[in-house]
Design a protein around this motif. Sequence first.
Motif, mmCIF file in Angstrom:
data_model
loop_
_atom_site.group_PDB
_atom_site.id
_atom_site.type_symbol
_atom_site.label_atom_id
_atom_site.label_comp_id
_atom_site.label_asym_id
_atom_site.label_seq_id
_atom_site.Cartn_x
_atom_site.Cartn_y
_atom_site.Cartn_z
ATOM 1 N N ARG A 71 71.989 11.599 52.292
ATOM 2 C CA ARG A 71 70.566 11.804 51.986
ATOM 3 C C ARG A 71 70.273 11.441 50.532
ATOM 4 N N LYS A 72 71.188 11.799 49.636
ATOM 5 C CA LYS A 72 70.995 11.421 48.230
ATOM 6 C C LYS A 72 71.060 9.905 48.066
ATOM 7 N N ALA A 73 72.001 9.265 48.787
ATOM 8 C CA ALA A 73 72.090 7.804 48.717
ATOM 9 C C ALA A 73 70.803 7.163 49.217
ATOM 10 N N VAL A 74 70.236 7.705 50.277
ATOM 11 C CA VAL A 74 68.971 7.173 50.805
ATOM 12 C C VAL A 74 67.855 7.328 49.780
ATOM 13 N N ARG A 75 67.782 8.492 49.142
ATOM 14 C CA ARG A 75 66.741 8.701 48.118
ATOM 15 C C ARG A 75 66.910 7.728 46.962
ATOM 16 N N ASP A 76 68.157 7.520 46.554
ATOM 17 C CA ASP A 76 68.415 6.581 45.453
ATOM 18 C C ASP A 76 68.031 5.160 45.845
ATOM 19 N N LEU A 77 68.319 4.777 47.083
ATOM 20 C CA LEU A 77 67.954 3.434 47.547
ATOM 21 C C LEU A 77 66.436 3.274 47.648
ATOM 22 N N GLU A 78 65.749 4.353 47.990
ATOM 23 C CA GLU A 78 64.285 4.297 48.024
ATOM 24 C C GLU A 78 63.727 4.036 46.622
ATOM 25 N N VAL A 79 64.373 4.574 45.612
ATOM 26 C CA VAL A 79 63.964 4.301 44.235
ATOM 27 C C VAL A 79 64.130 2.818 43.925
ATOM 28 N N VAL A 80 65.247 2.238 44.354
ATOM 29 C CA VAL A 80 65.482 0.805 44.139
ATOM 30 C C VAL A 80 64.414 -0.013 44.858
ATOM 31 N N ILE A 81 64.146 0.333 46.111
ATOM 32 C CA ILE A 81 63.146 -0.404 46.887
ATOM 33 C C ILE A 81 61.779 -0.322 46.210
ATOM 34 N N GLY A 82 61.410 0.878 45.782
ATOM 35 C CA GLY A 82 60.115 1.049 45.128
ATOM 36 C C GLY A 82 60.000 0.217 43.865
ATOM 37 N N ALA A 83 61.071 0.172 43.080
ATOM 38 C CA ALA A 83 61.039 -0.623 41.853
ATOM 39 C C ALA A 83 60.943 -2.109 42.162
ATOM 40 N N LEU A 84 61.658 -2.561 43.175
ATOM 41 C CA LEU A 84 61.604 -3.979 43.538
ATOM 42 C C LEU A 84 60.217 -4.370 44.043
ATOM 43 N N GLU A 85 59.587 -3.473 44.763
ATOM 44 C CA GLU A 85 58.275 -3.793 45.322
ATOM 45 C C GLU A 85 57.148 -3.705 44.290
ATOM 46 N N THR A 86 57.394 -3.033 43.187
ATOM 47 C CA THR A 86 56.352 -2.864 42.160
ATOM 48 C C THR A 86 56.712 -3.511 40.831
ATOM 49 N N ASN A 87 57.795 -4.284 40.849
ATOM 50 C CA ASN A 87 58.271 -4.922 39.615
ATOM 51 C C ASN A 87 58.611 -3.871 38.555
#
Length: 340
Positions: free
Chosen positions: A255-271
């Motif tokens: 679950r922590k890994a998923v949350r961390d990956l969501e942070v990466v995805i959000g940053a990639l999608e918003t530059n």
Amino acid sequence: MVNDARDGRVGVVGLGLVGGSLARLLAARGVDVVATDTDAGTRGDARAVGLRVADDLADLCAERPDVVVLAVPLRAVRTTAAELAPLLAGGDATVTDVGSVKGPVRAAVLAAGLGDRYVGAHPMAGTEHSGFAASDAGLLDAAPWAVTVAEPGGAAPDEPRRLAQVLRLVTGPLAGTAAVVTDDRHDEAAALVSHVPHVLATQLLNAVAGAPVRDLALGLAAGSFRDGTRVALTDPARTEAMVTENAAWVAPALRKAVRDLEVVIGALETNGSLHDVFHAADDVRELRAGGRARPAGPEESLPVGDAWTSGLVDDLVARCTAGAVVVGVDDGAVRVRAPR
């Protein structure tokens, strides 16, 4: 004086990758070892390389081993422990294992009535292969081990003596080091450095398997994909058993890994910035440079006296939970190496 397991007989139950490697290494080091496996072909293969092999568990126990190592698959531990219990009645054999999850194994041996004999163990070594044909004495030579004891208040009176037996075996003929910890601390740590990586490696394979460019991607795959998916080549049934048996620790880590990956995805999608993500583990990255888990620190000899005590066990657990390891057991002392 604590009985030295190097002078006793070791029984190995199960001759897969780890059990076979253990039996080979012990035999190569001159330890009196007898092994068995439920598969007749495996028993024949083990005899062919010079190992002493019993036809079944009863015959192995008739040899009166001083230490019995359960090296069967996790899903077979409960049945094996139940079969083993009456065969060990009247003797003094210590029971240990090589399982990658410790809580469920202790529950199984307790249910079988073997809890007062049990000390958990897990060699932190392996490959993506399985079976006796893949076993090798070198696999466990000088390997780091986790050796586990009961949670506070749950220890059997004889636990210190039996712990000393297992530690002598690990640090003596096996030439390894041992981190003495509770089952829970082992299972939490193993989830992070073994079980979650197996899940993530499997997901990398799954991602490619379901991609429209699968064949192109596999043709282009090089070192990063090879290294990132190596453990996913393990027998899927073995990995599934390992992960599900340790679900209590694997699930929150994922679950922590998923949350961390969501942070990466959000940053990639918003530059957005990914600096913190890629630098959060700089200290661990530095420690791991050169393949070292942690630099070696100074050694200290802890006096044992006439016998091991629960106080000494508690001291070892505290030290090892903080990163120390046992490197040897001598008459009257246990040698511990601190982390630097």
